[in-house]
Motif scaffolding. Structure first.
Motif, PDB file in Angstrom:
ATOM      1  N   ILE A   1      -4.690  -9.081   8.499  1.00 16.87           N
ATOM      2  CA  ILE A   1      -3.422  -8.888   7.791  1.00 16.87           C
ATOM      3  C   ILE A   1      -2.355  -9.602   8.605  1.00 16.87           C
ATOM      4  N   ILE A   2      -1.633 -10.495   7.942  1.00 14.18           N
ATOM      5  CA  ILE A   2      -0.595 -11.252   8.649  1.00 14.18           C
ATOM      6  C   ILE A   2       0.766 -10.739   8.197  1.00 14.18           C
ATOM      7  N   VAL A   3       1.609 -10.417   9.166  1.00 10.09           N
ATOM      8  CA  VAL A   3       2.955  -9.922   8.863  1.00 10.09           C
ATOM      9  C   VAL A   3       3.954 -10.924   9.421  1.00 10.09           C
ATOM     10  N   ARG A   4       4.947 -11.276   8.607  1.00 14.41           N
ATOM     11  CA  ARG A   4       5.978 -12.225   9.071  1.00 14.41           C
ATOM     12  C   ARG A   4       7.348 -11.679   8.769  1.00 14.41           C
ATOM     13  N   SER A   5       8.294 -12.019   9.639  1.00 16.36           N
ATOM     14  CA  SER A   5       9.698 -11.709   9.390  1.00 16.36           C
ATOM     15  C   SER A   5      10.416 -13.064   9.440  1.00 16.36           C
ATOM     16  N   PRO A   6      10.391 -13.814   8.324  1.00 17.36           N
ATOM     17  CA  PRO A   6      10.724 -15.244   8.368  1.00 17.36           C
ATOM     18  C   PRO A   6      12.186 -15.557   8.669  1.00 17.36           C
TER      19      PRO A   6
ATOM     20  N   ASP B   1       9.800 -16.976  15.867  1.00 19.98           N
ATOM     21  CA  ASP B   1       8.583 -16.408  16.486  1.00 19.98           C
ATOM     22  C   ASP B   1       8.277 -14.991  16.001  1.00 19.98           C
ATOM     23  N   ALA B   2       8.561 -14.709  14.740  1.00 19.39           N
ATOM     24  CA  ALA B   2       8.353 -13.337  14.260  1.00 19.39           C
ATOM     25  C   ALA B   2       7.173 -13.299  13.295  1.00 19.39           C
ATOM     26  N   ALA B   3       5.961 -13.418  13.861  1.00 19.38           N
ATOM     27  CA  ALA B   3       4.741 -13.308  13.063  1.00 19.38           C
ATOM     28  C   ALA B   3       3.736 -12.513  13.885  1.00 19.38           C
ATOM     29  N   TRP B   4       3.039 -11.603  13.223  1.00 22.25           N
ATOM     30  CA  TRP B   4       2.083 -10.742  13.911  1.00 22.25           C
ATOM     31  C   TRP B   4       0.797 -10.729  13.081  1.00 22.25           C
ATOM     32  N   GLU B   5      -0.313 -11.044  13.739  1.00 18.22           N
ATOM     33  CA  GLU B   5      -1.594 -11.065  13.013  1.00 18.22           C
ATOM     34  C   GLU B   5      -2.451  -9.912  13.506  1.00 18.22           C
ATOM     35  N   TYR B   6      -3.045  -9.187  12.567  1.00 13.98           N
ATOM     36  CA  TYR B   6      -3.840  -8.020  12.942  1.00 13.98           C
ATOM     37  C   TYR B   6      -5.240  -8.085  12.346  1.00 13.98           C
ATOM     38  N   GLY B   7      -6.215  -7.739  13.179  1.00 14.61           N
ATOM     39  CA  GLY B   7      -7.557  -7.485  12.676  1.00 14.61           C
ATOM     40  C   GLY B   7      -7.662  -5.976  12.480  1.00 14.61           C
ATOM     41  N   TYR B   8      -8.570  -5.518  11.618  1.00 10.87           N
ATOM     42  CA  TYR B   8      -8.696  -4.072  11.410  1.00 10.87           C
ATOM     43  C   TYR B   8     -10.126  -3.718  11.085  1.00 10.87           C
ATOM     44  N   ARG B   9     -10.510  -2.506  11.490  1.00  8.57           N
ATOM     45  CA  ARG B   9     -11.884  -2.048  11.207  1.00  8.57           C
ATOM     46  C   ARG B   9     -11.894  -0.527  11.159  1.00  8.57           C
ATOM     47  N   LEU B  10     -12.879  -0.027  10.397  1.00  8.33           N
ATOM     48  CA  LEU B  10     -13.052   1.418  10.292  1.00  8.33           C
ATOM     49  C   LEU B  10     -13.703   1.915  11.574  1.00  8.33           C
TER      50      LEU B  10
ATOM     51  N   THR C   1      -5.929  -4.159  15.525  1.00  8.97           N
ATOM     52  CA  THR C   1      -5.828  -4.890  16.793  1.00  8.97           C
ATOM     53  C   THR C   1      -5.019  -6.149  16.578  1.00  8.97           C
ATOM     54  N   GLN C   2      -4.030  -6.351  17.402  1.00  8.58           N
ATOM     55  CA  GLN C   2      -3.234  -7.578  17.246  1.00  8.58           C
ATOM     56  C   GLN C   2      -4.030  -8.767  17.761  1.00  8.58           C
ATOM     57  N   LEU C   3      -3.993  -9.867  16.992  1.00 11.69           N
ATOM     58  CA  LEU C   3      -4.738 -11.070  17.366  1.00 11.69           C
ATOM     59  C   LEU C   3      -3.775 -12.090  17.954  1.00 11.69           C
ATOM     60  N   ARG C   4      -4.262 -12.866  18.883  1.00 12.36           N
ATOM     61  CA  ARG C   4      -3.441 -13.928  19.466  1.00 12.36           C
ATOM     62  C   ARG C   4      -3.495 -15.169  18.594  1.00 12.36           C
ATOM     63  N   ALA C   5      -2.364 -15.839  18.424  1.00 16.25           N
ATOM     64  CA  ALA C   5      -2.352 -17.072  17.637  1.00 16.25           C
ATOM     65  C   ALA C   5      -3.196 -18.141  18.341  1.00 16.25           C
ATOM     66  N   SER C   6      -3.162 -18.166  19.691  1.00 16.17           N
ATOM     67  CA  SER C   6      -4.023 -19.093  20.437  1.00 16.17           C
ATOM     68  C   SER C   6      -4.354 -18.441  21.777  1.00 16.17           C
ATOM     69  N   HIS C   7      -5.305 -19.034  22.528  1.00 12.28           N
ATOM     70  CA  HIS C   7      -5.706 -18.441  23.811  1.00 12.28           C
ATOM     71  C   HIS C   7      -4.553 -18.364  24.780  1.00 12.28           C
ATOM     72  N   THR C   8      -3.642 -19.327  24.665  1.00  9.79           N
ATOM     73  CA  THR C   8      -2.575 -19.413  25.661  1.00  9.79           C
ATOM     74  C   THR C   8      -1.334 -18.591  25.280  1.00  9.79           C
TER      75      THR C   8
ATOM     76  N   SER D   1      -4.483  -9.279   3.592  1.00 13.49           N
ATOM     77  CA  SER D   1      -3.231  -9.499   2.849  1.00 13.49           C
ATOM     78  C   SER D   1      -2.211 -10.161   3.754  1.00 13.49           C
ATOM     79  N   SER D   2      -1.135 -10.607   3.106  1.00 14.33           N
ATOM     80  CA  SER D   2      -0.046 -11.256   3.821  1.00 14.33           C
ATOM     81  C   SER D   2       1.243 -10.500   3.475  1.00 14.33           C
ATOM     82  N   ILE D   3       1.995 -10.142   4.509  1.00 15.80           N
ATOM     83  CA  ILE D   3       3.166  -9.266   4.309  1.00 15.80           C
ATOM     84  C   ILE D   3       4.409  -9.966   4.848  1.00 15.80           C
ATOM     85  N   SER D   4       5.506  -9.934   4.073  1.00 11.23           N
ATOM     86  CA  SER D   4       6.769 -10.529   4.538  1.00 11.23           C
ATOM     87  C   SER D   4       7.864  -9.470   4.552  1.00 11.23           C
ATOM     88  N   ILE D   5       8.706  -9.555   5.589  1.00 13.84           N
ATOM     89  CA  ILE D   5       9.817  -8.600   5.748  1.00 13.84           C
ATOM     90  C   ILE D   5      11.127  -9.378   5.601  1.00 13.84           C
ATOM     91  N   LEU D   6      12.044  -8.852   4.795  1.00 15.40           N
ATOM     92  CA  LEU D   6      13.354  -9.506   4.660  1.00 15.40           C
ATOM     93  C   LEU D   6      14.447  -8.454   4.747  1.00 15.40           C
TER      94      LEU D   6
END
Ligand SMILES: Nc1ncnc2c1ncn2[C@@H]1O[C@H](COP(=O)(O)OP(=O)(O)O)[C@@H](O)[C@H]1O
Ligand SMILES: C[C@@](O)(CCOP(=O)(O)OP(=O)(O)O)CC(=O)O
Length: 463
Positions: free
Chosen positions: A60-65, A69-78, A88-95, A126-131
């Motif tokens: 699930i990707i959440v953005r506050s456009p 730099d306001a984007a947060w990507e999450y993995g999820y599991r039962l 769990t928040q995912l990193r956009a890249s290793h660095t 899903s993809s979520i946007s905040i305004l």
């Protein structure tokens, strides 16, 4: 049944708040608060994620456009043991470093967990946007197009200057409502129904408290869901037995808490009305000073001085009730009088309540209505057409709220007073307040509301 094909984009907004009467008192269930919702809202839109063909991730990707730099990507599991959905928040890249947003992460965990107790099918990505409406932040922003309602603030969220309208509560409420509306069929969650509002209120209170790491009175979530109201808090013990996310039986206990009838919160919408011809105006006061621990110090003073505190709080509660009753009387009865006489009683109630607040400030040593704010409130209250004003919420140096006749000339005169505001620099506490500005907001009686997804198009496609 929920498959990603069946899921339709959804959008929900929730209002900010101004806490007009009952600060501190509302922490105790013996007393109530008068809270107005505002016409500044936080919007949340949710839609299917655009994945490359054939690839389906539990993401699930959440953005506050509006922010950098306001984007947060999450993995999820039962999880096992009925611990709910782990996010769990995912990193956009290793660095890249993790840029956390605890309000989003916690609201997502609680909302997905609640959904998982109602249906056993997997939760699609899903993809979520905040305004957010502009009054939440005092940073100058620019519109994407001339007709754009939302501004691009071009700063990171930590650099945004909040005006204190309750952004996290409006965000958690709109976010939770959008996620539930998207994943659940209307029979299971309908934000327009009383049952839906109650589920949303209880779930948002639980996740907002968890994200904040403390249990406040919850007035901000209540007004985000229900709009302007007279509010009596829920017993804080309600939340104390809930296990942490991931712990055994979190999911079942969350569902039973959210749907159960143990909530002793009281929300009286009929007891708060705005008389025709009046409006609220909020002023943001620039000051370098934050006073941490105001709540702790006031509560300690009350504990050590029970008789005095009970006398002041009892009188303040009666004054606050008289205030709500007079607003409602003026809104519902046509008294026939006109002008200042019509609001004379309300003006008197404002003055009496402020006197009690100043007494509480002096006795507790907490600058709830400090002398700098007394001067500003007195000057504003002297403008013809201004009925009165107070320091909202916990008080302090950073804001005032005024009730006034909704006329151009009254606002014009008020603007002259506040925009030219200068205080002498010789205050006893050494705090000098700076520029005072009028915020572009007014009261709004409506709480959470479904929105048409079309209004966000330019923001969602451009991000
Ligand atoms: N537009 C937004 N997009 C994403 N997160 C936001 C937004 N506005 C507020 N938040 C979240 O809410 C937090 C601010 O909450 P808080 O400090 O409780 O202030 P407030 O008094 O406005 O509620 C921010 O740090 C951020 O995590
Ligand atoms: C002291 C209080 O009763 C009111 C505080 O109101 P504010 O509006 O000052 O609060 P924030 O939006 O969190 O800054 C505490 C409470 O009710 O939780």
């Amino acid at each position: 049944m929920s498959s990603s094909l069946a899921l339709q984009p959804q959008a929900v907004s929730a209002p900010g708040k101004v806490f007009v009467a009952g600060g501190y008192l509302v922490l105790d269930r013996k007393y109530t608060a008068l809270v107005f919702g505002l016409d500044a809202r936080i919007h949340v839109e949710i839609e299917p994620i655009q994945t490359k063909s054939g690839v389906t991730l539990s993401e699930i990707i959440v953005r506050s456009p509006q922010f950098r730099d306001a984007a947060w990507e999450y993995g999820y599991r039962l999880t096992e043991g009925d611990g709910g959905i782990a996010v769990t928040q995912l990193r956009a890249s290793h660095t890249s470093s993790l840029n956390k947003n605890p309000f989003i992460e916690t609201a997502l965990t609680y909302a997905l967990t609640y959904i998982s107790t109602l249906q056993s099918t997997p939760i699609p990505p899903s993809s979520i946007s905040i305004l957010a409406d502009q009054a939440y932040y005092s940073n100058p922003g620019s519109p994407l197009s001339p007709s754009s309602r939302f501004l691009n603030f071009d700063v990171t969220l930590p650099d945004a200057h909040k005006t204190g309208l309750g952004s996290s509560a409006a965000l958690v409420t709109a976010f939770t409502a959008a996620v539930l509306s998207y994943y659940l069929p209307k029979e299971a969650f309908d934000v327009d129904s009383e049952k839906g509002k109650s589920v949303l209120h209880n779930l948002s209170q639980a996740s907002h408290c968890a994200a904040q790491g403390k249990v406040g009175s919850g007035f901000d979530i209540a007004s985000a869901v229900y709009g302007s109201c007279l509010y009596r808090r829920f017993s804080p013990s309600l939340l104390s037995s809930l296990p942490a996310p991931g712990a055994a039986s979190f999911a079942a206990q969350l569902r039973s808490l959210v749907e159960g009838d143990s909530w002793d919160v009281e929300i009286a919408k009929a007891k708060v009305k705005m008389p025709r011809g009046l409006r609220l105006v909020m002023c943001d006061v620039d000051c370098g000073s934050q006073t941490p621990g105001m709540v702790r110090t006031v509560l300690k003073w009350r504990e050590q001085n029970p008789e005095l505190a009970d006398r002041i709080w009892g009188e303040l509660q009666s004054g606050n009730e008289a205030f709500a009753a007079e607003l409602t009387r003026l809104a519902t009865e046509d008294s026939g009088e006109a002008g200042a006489e019509k609001f004379a009683k309300l003006k008197g109630i404002f003055e009496a309540n402020r006197k009690l607040i100043r007494e509480m400030s002096k006795e507790s040593g907490v600058p709830i209505e400090p002398p700098q704010q007394t001067k500003l409130l007195d000057a504003c209250s002297a403008v013809a057409g201004v009925v009165g004003g107070v320091v909202p919420g916990a008080g302090g140096y950073d804001a005032i709220v005024l009730l006034l006749e909704d006329k151009e000339e009254v606002i014009g005169e008020l603007r002259k007073v506040v925009e030219g505001w200068k205080v002498d620099g010789h205050s006893e506490d050494g705090v000098t307040i700076g520029k005072v500005g009028i915020l572009g907001v007014r009261e709004d009686m409506v709480g959470v509301r479904r929105e048409d997804v079309v209004i966000y198009r330019e923001w969602i496609t451009s991000s």
